[in-house]
Motif scaffolding. Structure first.
Motif, PDB file in Angstrom:
ATOM      1  N   ALA A 242       0.832  -1.213   0.000  1.00 12.56           N
ATOM      2  CA  ALA A 242       0.000   0.000   0.000  1.00 12.56           C
ATOM      3  C   ALA A 242       0.858   1.251   0.000  1.00 12.56           C
ATOM      4  O   ALA A 242       0.484   2.274  -0.571  1.00 12.56           O
ATOM      5  N   HIS A 243       2.009   1.181   0.644  1.00 12.73           N
ATOM      6  CA  HIS A 243       2.813   2.392   0.847  1.00 12.73           C
ATOM      7  C   HIS A 243       4.081   2.410  -0.001  1.00 12.73           C
ATOM      8  O   HIS A 243       5.047   3.098   0.334  1.00 12.73           O
ATOM      9  N   VAL A 244       4.068   1.665  -1.098  1.00 15.20           N
ATOM     10  CA  VAL A 244       5.133   1.807  -2.101  1.00 15.20           C
ATOM     11  C   VAL A 244       4.783   3.032  -2.934  1.00 15.20           C
ATOM     12  O   VAL A 244       3.637   3.201  -3.358  1.00 15.20           O
ATOM     13  N   VAL A 252      -0.328  13.366  -0.245  1.00 15.51           N
ATOM     14  CA  VAL A 252       0.343  12.941   0.983  1.00 15.51           C
ATOM     15  C   VAL A 252      -0.491  11.842   1.637  1.00 15.51           C
ATOM     16  O   VAL A 252      -1.717  11.899   1.661  1.00 15.51           O
ATOM     17  N   CYS A 253       0.198  10.821   2.124  1.00 18.30           N
ATOM     18  CA  CYS A 253      -0.469   9.649   2.716  1.00 18.30           C
ATOM     19  C   CYS A 253      -0.329   9.689   4.230  1.00 18.30           C
ATOM     20  O   CYS A 253       0.573  10.330   4.761  1.00 18.30           O
ATOM     21  N   SER A 254      -1.225   8.973   4.938  1.00 19.25           N
ATOM     22  CA  SER A 254      -1.148   8.945   6.402  1.00 19.25           C
ATOM     23  C   SER A 254       0.134   8.286   6.898  1.00 19.25           C
ATOM     24  O   SER A 254       0.492   8.411   8.057  1.00 19.25           O
ATOM     25  N   CYS A 255       0.853   7.590   5.996  1.00 20.87           N
ATOM     26  CA  CYS A 255       2.120   6.980   6.413  1.00 20.87           C
ATOM     27  C   CYS A 255       3.238   8.022   6.408  1.00 20.87           C
ATOM     28  O   CYS A 255       4.343   7.759   6.861  1.00 20.87           O
ATOM     29  N   GLY A 256       2.955   9.212   5.857  1.00 12.29           N
ATOM     30  CA  GLY A 256       3.979  10.250   5.783  1.00 12.29           C
ATOM     31  C   GLY A 256       4.602  10.345   4.400  1.00 12.29           C
ATOM     32  O   GLY A 256       5.289  11.310   4.083  1.00 12.29           O
ATOM     33  N   GLY A 259       2.127   9.899  -2.818  1.00 12.05           N
ATOM     34  CA  GLY A 259       1.838   9.108  -4.005  1.00 12.05           C
ATOM     35  C   GLY A 259       1.901   7.607  -3.777  1.00 12.05           C
ATOM     36  O   GLY A 259       2.376   6.857  -4.634  1.00 12.05           O
ATOM     37  N   CYS A 260       1.388   7.153  -2.610  1.00 14.40           N
ATOM     38  CA  CYS A 260       1.430   5.718  -2.295  1.00 14.40           C
ATOM     39  C   CYS A 260       0.470   4.942  -3.212  1.00 14.40           C
ATOM     40  O   CYS A 260      -0.551   5.473  -3.657  1.00 14.40           O
ATOM     41  N   LEU A 261       0.807   3.673  -3.460  1.00 11.07           N
ATOM     42  CA  LEU A 261      -0.018   2.813  -4.319  1.00 11.07           C
ATOM     43  C   LEU A 261      -1.474   2.780  -3.858  1.00 11.07           C
ATOM     44  O   LEU A 261      -2.396   2.755  -4.676  1.00 11.07           O
TER      45      LEU A 261
HETATM   46 ZN   LIG Z   1       1.473   5.602   2.427  1.00 10.61          ZN
END
Ligand SMILES: [Zn+2]
Length: 384
Positions: A242-244, A252-256, A259-261
């Motif tokens: 998910a976070h590649v 921006v993703c919640s992982c920091g 453009g995460c998958l």
């Molecule tokens: Zn992410």
């Protein structure tokens, strides 16, 4: 159960029925120990001793065999995805005896989550039949995010908490479930569970290097079995497809990250499809409509496979798996995802790599089979 009892249960789960002598030989246990352990498990209702099945009687064939009590040894499998909690009470061979469903708010605390799990396990066990509750030997909780190691907080370093890990999930969850239910509890990532299930019981049987792709409502992950071992990484993050990053300038993703998958797939799937439909689309309805013949959505699912296939192609070049399994919980529409993944791996992975891409064989039950596989694995290496 004591460690030696777990080993015997794990062995019987794999071997089926066998004599006390075979049990002692396989596990390196003296006769007296086997007798004591079997007696204890019979008393708990987990194991039965019965006459051997009639047939040609070779010399020395035992008159009695030991086996798991069909519904006696059961495991509660709890899976949480998009706020829905699904519980199956199943045997150590993956046979579902009873099921129940409920909801859990992502902001719920751990005590609330544990109560929800325990209540649903009791409901599922009640549906499975009277007397089963005493036969529940373990609970496995499958979650759609990285599982922090015992004592860990789900942090990616420097104490920063991963925002996408639910509030109720930390390294203390297994102990809290154990305290509430009175049986052993394990917590595992859901893609890892599906990978274990397909590896031991499904499309990956007999292989030692298996990659599983799991897709769900706003969820995508991979389970990695390499050299016959499940790979979790240092903090449980391994396989978090998910976070590649697939779009360097993406949201921006919640992982920091950016453009995460996960975001690319959510956008491709629902936001691109929605304008053509009056009804509000969900991941489940897209799968249903595509399976029923909707060509536009079939093409979209193939694109989802292509998007996920791009990082999987690099992963295949780097790790050289034998097989890539697309989790069967997506149902018949999964064929279009398999097509997209296979095409992209063929185009982008090294031609020296030859992983086959196939659909899972266990449908939506890969996690239940995976829980059985996980317990057997954990128990078979218990110290005596
Ligand atoms: Zn992410």
């Amino acid at each position: 159960m004591r460690a030696v009892q777990r080993r015997v249960v794990a062995y019987l789960g794999q071997a089926g029925e066998c004599s006390r002598a075979e049990l002692g030989e396989a596990l390196g246990l003296p006769k007296g120990t086997v007798a004591g352990v079997v007696a204890g498990l019979v008393e708990l209702g987990i194991v039965v001793e019965r006459p051997a099945a009639p047939g040609p009687r070779a010399a020395g064939r035992p008159a009695r065999v030991v086996a798991l009590a069909g519904a006696g040894a059961a495991v509660g499998v709890v899976t949480v995805a998009s706020g829905r909690v699904r519980v199956s009470v199943a045997t150590l061979r993956g046979e579902v005896l009873g099921a129940a469903e409920g909801v859990l708010e992502p902001t719920a605390g751990q005590a609330t989550a544990v109560e929800v799990f325990a209540g649903l396990i009791e409901s599922a066990a009640a549906r499975a039949g009277a007397g089963l509750v005493t036969g529940l030997v373990a609970v496995v909780v499958g979650v759609g995010s990285p599982v922090p190691p015992p004592g860990g907080r789900g942090s990616g370093g420097a104490g920063r908490r991963w925002e996408f890990v639910p509030v109720w999930l930390d390294g203390a969850l297994a102990a809290a479930v154990r305290a509430r239910t009175g049986v052993e509890a394990l917590v595992e990532n859901d893609a890892n569970l599906a990978a274990l299930g397909e590896w031991r019981f499904g499309a990956g049987r007999g292989r030692s290097d298996v990659v599983l792709l799991k897709l769900g409502e706003r969820a995508v992950g991979a389970g990695l079995i390499l050299g016959g071992r499940l790979i979790r990484g240092r903090g449980g993050f391994a396989g978090e497809l998910a976070h590649v990053q697939v779009r360097a300038d993406g949201p921006v993703c919640s992982c920091g990250g950016r453009g995460c998958l996960l975001h690319a797939i959510s956008t491709e799937l629902l936001e691109l499809a929605q304008p053509a439909y009056d009804e509000r689309l969900t991941f489940a309805s897209v799968l249903r409509l595509a399976a029923a013949g909707d060509i536009g959505l079939q093409r979209l699912l193939a694109d989802v496979g292509r998007l996920a296939g791009r990082p999987l192609a690099d992963l295949c070049t780097l790790l050289d798996p034998e097989i890539v399994v697309v989790d069967g919980s997506v149902g018949a529409a999964g064929a279009h995802i398999v097509h997209g993944v296979a095409e992209t791996i063929e185009r982008h992975a090294s031609p020296a790599m030859a992983a086959a891409v196939v659909a899972g064989e266990l449908a939506e039950r890969a996690d239940v089979f995976g829980a059985a596989a996980l317990l057997r694995h954990e128990w078979s290496r218990s110290e005596v």
